[in-house]
Design a protein around this motif. Sequence first.
Motif, PDB file in Angstrom:
ATOM      1  N   LEU A 197       0.869  -1.166   0.000  1.00 18.95           N
ATOM      2  CA  LEU A 197       0.000   0.000   0.000  1.00 18.95           C
ATOM      3  C   LEU A 197       0.910   1.221   0.000  1.00 18.95           C
ATOM      4  O   LEU A 197       1.542   1.536   1.001  1.00 18.95           O
ATOM      5  CB  LEU A 197      -0.926  -0.003   1.216  1.00 18.95           C
ATOM      6  N   MET A 198       0.965   1.908  -1.133  1.00 24.03           N
ATOM      7  CA  MET A 198       1.955   2.964  -1.360  1.00 24.03           C
ATOM      8  C   MET A 198       1.370   4.332  -1.009  1.00 24.03           C
ATOM      9  O   MET A 198       0.375   4.766  -1.589  1.00 24.03           O
ATOM     10  CB  MET A 198       2.370   2.944  -2.835  1.00 24.03           C
ATOM     11  N   PRO A 199       1.982   5.063  -0.052  1.00 25.57           N
ATOM     12  CA  PRO A 199       1.492   6.398   0.284  1.00 25.57           C
ATOM     13  C   PRO A 199       1.852   7.410  -0.804  1.00 25.57           C
ATOM     14  O   PRO A 199       2.927   7.346  -1.400  1.00 25.57           O
ATOM     15  CB  PRO A 199       2.214   6.719   1.592  1.00 25.57           C
ATOM     16  N   ALA A 200       0.952   8.338  -1.062  1.00 25.56           N
ATOM     17  CA  ALA A 200       1.205   9.383  -2.058  1.00 25.56           C
ATOM     18  C   ALA A 200       1.309  10.753  -1.380  1.00 25.56           C
ATOM     19  O   ALA A 200       2.354  11.404  -1.432  1.00 25.56           O
ATOM     20  CB  ALA A 200       0.102   9.395  -3.114  1.00 25.56           C
ATOM     21  N   ILE A 201       0.220  11.195  -0.744  1.00 23.65           N
ATOM     22  CA  ILE A 201       0.220  12.476  -0.042  1.00 23.65           C
ATOM     23  C   ILE A 201      -0.687  12.377   1.178  1.00 23.65           C
ATOM     24  O   ILE A 201      -1.534  11.483   1.265  1.00 23.65           O
ATOM     25  CB  ILE A 201      -0.295  13.641  -0.928  1.00 23.65           C
ATOM     26  N   TRP A 202      -0.495  13.299   2.126  1.00 19.58           N
ATOM     27  CA  TRP A 202      -1.508  13.496   3.149  1.00 19.58           C
ATOM     28  C   TRP A 202      -1.792  14.981   3.282  1.00 19.58           C
ATOM     29  O   TRP A 202      -0.925  15.810   3.003  1.00 19.58           O
ATOM     30  CB  TRP A 202      -1.144  12.832   4.469  1.00 19.58           C
ATOM     31  N   VAL A 203      -3.026  15.293   3.654  1.00 23.86           N
ATOM     32  CA  VAL A 203      -3.456  16.686   3.681  1.00 23.86           C
ATOM     33  C   VAL A 203      -4.080  17.024   5.030  1.00 23.86           C
ATOM     34  O   VAL A 203      -4.652  16.164   5.709  1.00 23.86           O
ATOM     35  CB  VAL A 203      -4.463  17.001   2.550  1.00 23.86           C
ATOM     36  N   GLU A 204      -3.941  18.289   5.386  1.00 20.98           N
ATOM     37  CA  GLU A 204      -4.600  18.832   6.567  1.00 20.98           C
ATOM     38  C   GLU A 204      -5.407  20.046   6.129  1.00 20.98           C
ATOM     39  O   GLU A 204      -4.845  21.027   5.632  1.00 20.98           O
ATOM     40  CB  GLU A 204      -3.593  19.236   7.639  1.00 20.98           C
ATOM     41  N   GLU A 205      -6.713  19.966   6.296  1.00 13.84           N
ATOM     42  CA  GLU A 205      -7.605  21.055   5.929  1.00 13.84           C
ATOM     43  C   GLU A 205      -8.256  21.567   7.202  1.00 13.84           C
ATOM     44  O   GLU A 205      -8.984  20.838   7.865  1.00 13.84           O
ATOM     45  CB  GLU A 205      -8.670  20.565   4.950  1.00 13.84           C
ATOM     46  N   GLY A 206      -7.940  22.812   7.551  1.00 18.68           N
ATOM     47  CA  GLY A 206      -8.463  23.282   8.823  1.00 18.68           C
ATOM     48  C   GLY A 206      -8.389  24.779   8.967  1.00 18.68           C
ATOM     49  O   GLY A 206      -8.263  25.521   7.991  1.00 18.68           O
ATOM     50  N   ILE A 207      -8.468  25.207  10.217  1.00 20.96           N
ATOM     51  CA  ILE A 207      -8.551  26.637  10.502  1.00 20.96           C
ATOM     52  C   ILE A 207      -7.836  26.946  11.803  1.00 20.96           C
ATOM     53  O   ILE A 207      -7.740  26.100  12.702  1.00 20.96           O
ATOM     54  CB  ILE A 207     -10.031  27.087  10.598  1.00 20.96           C
ATOM     55  N   GLN A 208      -7.292  28.143  11.883  1.00 23.59           N
ATOM     56  CA  GLN A 208      -6.834  28.740  13.128  1.00 23.59           C
ATOM     57  C   GLN A 208      -7.395  30.154  13.132  1.00 23.59           C
ATOM     58  O   GLN A 208      -6.997  30.981  12.310  1.00 23.59           O
ATOM     59  CB  GLN A 208      -5.305  28.753  13.219  1.00 23.59           C
ATOM     60  N   LEU A 209      -8.310  30.419  14.022  1.00 24.68           N
ATOM     61  CA  LEU A 209      -8.953  31.727  14.059  1.00 24.68           C
ATOM     62  C   LEU A 209      -7.893  32.809  14.180  1.00 24.68           C
ATOM     63  O   LEU A 209      -7.080  32.789  15.110  1.00 24.68           O
ATOM     64  CB  LEU A 209      -9.924  31.775  15.249  1.00 24.68           C
ATOM     65  N   ASN A 210      -7.868  33.750  13.225  1.00 21.82           N
ATOM     66  CA  ASN A 210      -6.823  34.775  13.229  1.00 21.82           C
ATOM     67  C   ASN A 210      -7.104  35.840  14.284  1.00 21.82           C
ATOM     68  O   ASN A 210      -8.170  35.880  14.905  1.00 21.82           O
ATOM     69  CB  ASN A 210      -6.665  35.397  11.835  1.00 21.82           C
ATOM     70  N   SER A 211      -6.117  36.730  14.480  1.00 25.73           N
ATOM     71  CA  SER A 211      -6.208  37.727  15.554  1.00 25.73           C
ATOM     72  C   SER A 211      -7.405  38.652  15.370  1.00 25.73           C
ATOM     73  O   SER A 211      -8.044  39.059  16.343  1.00 25.73           O
ATOM     74  CB  SER A 211      -4.912  38.539  15.625  1.00 25.73           C
ATOM     75  N   GLU A 212      -7.710  38.986  14.121  1.00 35.04           N
ATOM     76  CA  GLU A 212      -8.846  39.867  13.847  1.00 35.04           C
ATOM     77  C   GLU A 212     -10.151  39.213  14.274  1.00 35.04           C
ATOM     78  O   GLU A 212     -11.012  39.844  14.908  1.00 35.04           O
ATOM     79  CB  GLU A 212      -8.879  40.201  12.353  1.00 35.04           C
ATOM     80  N   MET A 213     -10.321  37.918  13.928  1.00 33.19           N
ATOM     81  CA  MET A 213     -11.539  37.212  14.297  1.00 33.19           C
ATOM     82  C   MET A 213     -11.597  36.943  15.799  1.00 33.19           C
ATOM     83  O   MET A 213     -12.674  36.960  16.400  1.00 33.19           O
ATOM     84  CB  MET A 213     -11.639  35.901  13.523  1.00 33.19           C
ATOM     85  N   VAL A 214     -10.431  36.699  16.420  1.00 36.66           N
ATOM     86  CA  VAL A 214     -10.393  36.510  17.876  1.00 36.66           C
ATOM     87  C   VAL A 214     -10.866  37.776  18.573  1.00 36.66           C
ATOM     88  O   VAL A 214     -11.677  37.723  19.510  1.00 36.66           O
ATOM     89  CB  VAL A 214      -8.969  36.126  18.338  1.00 36.66           C
ATOM     90  N   ALA A 215     -10.365  38.954  18.124  1.00 33.70           N
ATOM     91  CA  ALA A 215     -10.772  40.224  18.716  1.00 33.70           C
ATOM     92  C   ALA A 215     -12.264  40.468  18.518  1.00 33.70           C
ATOM     93  O   ALA A 215     -12.967  40.916  19.441  1.00 33.70           O
ATOM     94  CB  ALA A 215      -9.963  41.367  18.089  1.00 33.70           C
ATOM     95  N   PHE A 216     -12.769  40.162  17.320  1.00 34.21           N
ATOM     96  CA  PHE A 216     -14.194  40.318  17.030  1.00 34.21           C
ATOM     97  C   PHE A 216     -15.018  39.418  17.934  1.00 34.21           C
ATOM     98  O   PHE A 216     -16.040  39.833  18.497  1.00 34.21           O
ATOM     99  CB  PHE A 216     -14.451  39.985  15.561  1.00 34.21           C
ATOM    100  N   PHE A 217     -14.582  38.183  18.090  1.00 39.02           N
ATOM    101  CA  PHE A 217     -15.314  37.198  18.888  1.00 39.02           C
ATOM    102  C   PHE A 217     -15.341  37.605  20.360  1.00 39.02           C
ATOM    103  O   PHE A 217     -16.371  37.502  21.028  1.00 39.02           O
ATOM    104  CB  PHE A 217     -14.659  35.825  18.715  1.00 39.02           C
ATOM    105  N   LYS A 218     -14.197  38.075  20.848  1.00 36.51           N
ATOM    106  CA  LYS A 218     -14.128  38.489  22.250  1.00 36.51           C
ATOM    107  C   LYS A 218     -15.029  39.700  22.503  1.00 36.51           C
ATOM    108  O   LYS A 218     -15.719  39.778  23.521  1.00 36.51           O
ATOM    109  CB  LYS A 218     -12.684  38.823  22.628  1.00 36.51           C
ATOM    110  N   LYS A 219     -15.025  40.640  21.555  1.00 35.34           N
ATOM    111  CA  LYS A 219     -15.837  41.838  21.711  1.00 35.34           C
ATOM    112  C   LYS A 219     -17.320  41.508  21.713  1.00 35.34           C
ATOM    113  O   LYS A 219     -18.099  42.028  22.529  1.00 35.34           O
ATOM    114  CB  LYS A 219     -15.518  42.831  20.587  1.00 35.34           C
ATOM    115  N   LYS A 220     -17.729  40.642  20.792  1.00 40.26           N
ATOM    116  CA  LYS A 220     -19.143  40.332  20.631  1.00 40.26           C
ATOM    117  C   LYS A 220     -19.683  39.369  21.687  1.00 40.26           C
ATOM    118  O   LYS A 220     -20.859  39.435  22.044  1.00 40.26           O
ATOM    119  CB  LYS A 220     -19.382  39.733  19.240  1.00 40.26           C
ATOM    120  N   LEU A 221     -18.851  38.469  22.174  1.00 35.79           N
ATOM    121  CA  LEU A 221     -19.375  37.422  23.061  1.00 35.79           C
ATOM    122  C   LEU A 221     -18.646  37.324  24.388  1.00 35.79           C
ATOM    123  O   LEU A 221     -19.246  37.499  25.445  1.00 35.79           O
ATOM    124  CB  LEU A 221     -19.336  36.069  22.353  1.00 35.79           C
ATOM    125  N   ILE A 222     -17.338  37.078  24.343  1.00 33.60           N
ATOM    126  CA  ILE A 222     -16.603  36.752  25.562  1.00 33.60           C
ATOM    127  C   ILE A 222     -16.640  37.908  26.556  1.00 33.60           C
ATOM    128  O   ILE A 222     -16.909  37.708  27.754  1.00 33.60           O
ATOM    129  CB  ILE A 222     -15.144  36.379  25.231  1.00 33.60           C
TER     130      ILE A 222
END
Length: 515
Positions: free
Chosen positions: A449-474
């Motif tokens: 079984l020969m490996p070709a590639i592996w992928v990571e598809e995801g997110i890290q909330l950036n500083s702008e969105m963190v600030a927005f989230f904290k202001k609106k909710l936290i």
Amino acid sequence: MLSVKMIHWSLVVSALGVCVAVLGGYCGWILFPNMVHKKVEQSVIIQDGSEQFKRFVNLPQPLNFKVYIFNVTNSDRIQQGAIPIVEEIGPYVYKQFRQKKVKHFSRDGSKISYVQNVHFDFDADASAPYTQDDRIVALNMHMNSVLQISENDPGLALLLVHLNANLKAVFNDPRSMFVSTSVREYLFDGVRFCINPQGIAKAICNQIKESGSKTIREQSDGSLAFSFFGHKNGSGHEVYEVHTGKGDPMRVLEIQKLDDSHNLQVWLNASTEGETSVCNQINGTDASAYPPFRQRGDSMYIFSADICRSVQLFYQTDIQYQGIPGYRYSIGENFINDIGPEHDNECFCVDKLANVIKRKNGCLYAGALDLTTCLDAPVILTLPHMLGASNEYRKMIRGLKPDAKKHQTFVDVQSLTGTPLQGGKRVQFNMFLKSINRISITENLPTVLMPAIWVEEGIQLNSEMVAFFKKKLINTLKTLNIVHWATLCGGIGVAVMCLIYYIYQRGRVAEPPVK
């Protein structure tokens, strides 16, 4: 007389303190949570023109798409039967932009249908020192795919004879089952083949083109080109219908239909006519967001069109992401480890591959899933570096370094709103390498079984969105929490102090005068 009045007022103030404390408790445990709950419900529902609708159509920030390639270091020796040795290179990092083209809302506003367009931009800074012009030696996926499909289809048996004689004309005079190319070509631009074929070779190329594989596209000069993700870069074709959350916020973004069907037609179905198997069920969201009001110990589903299946995520632990509290979820061990009749999901055992490493009942060994019917190509899914996969597969490859921290799928979710904070779907794409009858270039190959590639598809909330989230909710939650405890503790404190004062003064008044 003044002392008696003070005693009476201390009782009044103590009672007021109790009232304030009760009010604080009521606000903190009943009123404020209900207010926040209703506010969250309103904010997550997708309504035309709302802020949530705008975030739904255009994700506030691109997703991270990281690709790791298994560079083959001993391709010549593998052709003579040696165990493959691979070396991971990467990540090659891309920004994945998603934009939804809304088709329509349902009459009651509870459903919305759309087509999703995806665009990839190479992130040179995040990828450094790697570049898209890096040269690699990788499994020749398109040639191996064509050969195996022809071998597994009795109607194409005659094609194998012609393929052997025309490999040079069809696949650019291959010397092995591996191709030397650039990262840019392998992933997006395409590795070209069928370049100006003649005679039987042209007929073979036409048959490959008509097979309709997503990963093979015709070029302007008539040649064909294989790439892993070129077909994903641009306008989407699948029509999704998801729940807007209206009437039931807990179902927001839950996929209702894909291409006007409630279920897939990819995997095997139950023997009972018309009964959909568990494998073909569509559950959960597309992982861009999750339902609100998460609870410790619960689980949730995501659906991935790339692998044609739903995946269950389980609560793991509480987390903090840049000051934002949330829960971490991860896939369970049963994701691709527990597949077969003993786990009531033999519908995943499509048994499309001949003469490969598999169990007698046609199912692959633990940790591997056959995606042939999903991708129209004999591709095998595992976790990165074959994490958790059976030793039947891992022992045949050198260079794999499975690590649960690096290779397990996880997501951190803000528990109240269901907003993803960080995480990634991590999967690996492999293909069996083996000897194929009548194809001379494969006659000495080991079966691996020969490996070709592996992928990571995801997110890290950036500083702008963190600030927005904290202001609106936290920050709002913190303010309400301060008001709650200040009124509760303040009221109790005042009540207790006044009560102590009352008891003390009553004691003094009751004492007989000293003679």
